[in-house]
Motif scaffolding. Structure first.
Motif, short mmCIF file in Angstrom:
data_model
loop_
_atom_site.label_atom_id
_atom_site.label_comp_id
_atom_site.label_asym_id
_atom_site.label_seq_id
_atom_site.Cartn_x
_atom_site.Cartn_y
_atom_site.Cartn_z
N LYS A 15 0.81 -1.21 0.00
CA LYS A 15 0.00 0.00 0.00
C LYS A 15 0.85 1.27 0.00
O LYS A 15 1.92 1.31 0.59
CB LYS A 15 -0.90 0.03 1.23
N PHE A 16 0.32 2.28 -0.65
CA PHE A 16 0.91 3.63 -0.61
C PHE A 16 0.56 4.25 0.74
O PHE A 16 -0.47 3.94 1.33
CB PHE A 16 0.31 4.51 -1.71
N LYS A 17 1.38 5.18 1.21
CA LYS A 17 1.07 5.90 2.44
C LYS A 17 -0.10 6.85 2.20
O LYS A 17 -0.16 7.52 1.17
CB LYS A 17 2.29 6.72 2.91
N SER A 18 -1.03 6.90 3.13
CA SER A 18 -2.15 7.86 3.13
C SER A 18 -2.92 7.89 1.82
O SER A 18 -3.30 8.97 1.35
CB SER A 18 -1.64 9.27 3.47
N GLY A 19 -3.15 6.74 1.21
CA GLY A 19 -3.92 6.70 -0.04
C GLY A 19 -3.22 7.38 -1.20
O GLY A 19 -3.88 7.90 -2.10
N GLY A 20 -1.90 7.37 -1.21
CA GLY A 20 -1.13 8.05 -2.24
C GLY A 20 -1.33 7.54 -3.65
O GLY A 20 -0.94 8.20 -4.61
N ASP A 21 -1.97 6.38 -3.81
CA ASP A 21 -2.24 5.87 -5.16
C ASP A 21 -3.40 6.62 -5.82
O ASP A 21 -3.68 6.41 -6.99
CB ASP A 21 -2.49 4.37 -5.16
N LYS A 23 -3.50 10.16 -5.49
CA LYS A 23 -3.06 11.55 -5.52
C LYS A 23 -1.84 11.67 -6.41
O LYS A 23 -1.03 10.75 -6.47
CB LYS A 23 -2.73 12.02 -4.10
N GLY A 24 -1.68 12.82 -7.05
CA GLY A 24 -0.61 13.00 -8.03
C GLY A 24 0.80 13.01 -7.49
O GLY A 24 1.59 12.13 -7.76
N GLY A 25 1.15 14.00 -6.71
CA GLY A 25 2.54 14.14 -6.24
C GLY A 25 2.87 13.18 -5.11
O GLY A 25 1.99 12.70 -4.39
N ASP A 26 4.15 12.91 -4.93
CA ASP A 26 4.60 12.00 -3.87
C ASP A 26 4.86 12.78 -2.58
O ASP A 26 6.00 12.92 -2.13
CB ASP A 26 5.87 11.25 -4.32
N LEU A 27 3.80 13.31 -1.98
CA LEU A 27 3.93 14.12 -0.77
C LEU A 27 4.46 13.33 0.42
O LEU A 27 5.08 13.89 1.32
CB LEU A 27 2.59 14.75 -0.40
N LYS A 28 4.24 12.04 0.46
CA LYS A 28 4.72 11.21 1.57
C LYS A 28 6.13 10.69 1.33
O LYS A 28 6.70 10.01 2.17
CB LYS A 28 3.76 10.04 1.82
N ARG A 29 6.69 11.01 0.18
CA ARG A 29 8.06 10.63 -0.18
C ARG A 29 8.30 9.15 0.14
O ARG A 29 9.07 8.79 1.02
CB ARG A 29 9.07 11.53 0.52
#
Length: 186
Positions: A15-21, A23-29
């Motif tokens: 899984k991506f952090k905080s539903g990052g899949d 959202k566009g940018g990689d804010l959670k790095r």
């Protein structure tokens, strides 16, 4: 009519952090590479609008409403501030021409064709992001009379409070095949 959508999602690296899949940018790095795939199929049975649930109403009898079939595929990749995404859509209809109850054409058609969108970006630790995007939209020209359009975009974003509050700007060149190109700045 009714609209039925079926979607399958896969996250082969977890899984991506905080539903990052979504959202566009990689804010959670993301510290480990993250990859997501999605496939969807939509059947809009007896659509009353030229874009399914959106667009202009078709001036036809209920017996003449159209069934739209749309296939979608998308992916998202993120790693240490870098993001790459892409999507593809293809909509078709057995008979896209709107007809009156006597079978004559109304002059309206449902929008059928295919489109792709790809974007790559890098988010710096300062929360500034640069991105490049390519989009292509190709309606069935025989039906809509609209030319294929390719768009090339360069963008910059400054994230202040995640995706909720940001400042963005971009510069786009739209290449209309067999037509006039245009520039846009937002």
């Amino acid at each position: 009519g009714y609209d039925y959508t079926f979607r399958l999602e896969m996250l082969p690296f977890g899984k991506f952090k905080s539903g990052g899949d979504y959202k566009g940018g990689d804010l959670k790095r993301e510290q480990k590479p993250k990859l997501g795939f999605g496939f969807a199929y939509d059947v809009n049975d007896k659509a009353g609008r030229d874009r399914g649930q959106l667009g202009n109403f078709l001036p036809v009898a209920a017996s003449q409403l159209k069934t739209l079939n749309t296939f979608f595929a998308d992916f998202m990749f993120k790693y240490k501030g870098f993001s790459l995404m892409g999507e593809y859509a293809n909509r078709d209809a057995k008979d896209p021409y709107a007809k009156n109850s006597d079978g004559t054409l109304t002059g309206d058609v449902v929008q059928v064709g295919h489109a792709i969108n790809t974007q790559a970006g890098y988010l710096f630790k300062s929360n500034w992001e640069i991105a490049a995007r390519f989009s292509s939209l190709a309606f069935d020209k025989d039906i809509t009379g609209r030319n294929k359009t390719n768009e090339y975009t360069l963008g910059v974003s400054r994230y202040i409070v995640g995706h909720s509050l940001k400042v963005q700007s971009d510069f786009t060149y739209a290449d209309v095949i067999n037509g006039n190109g245009r520039l846009a700045y937002r």
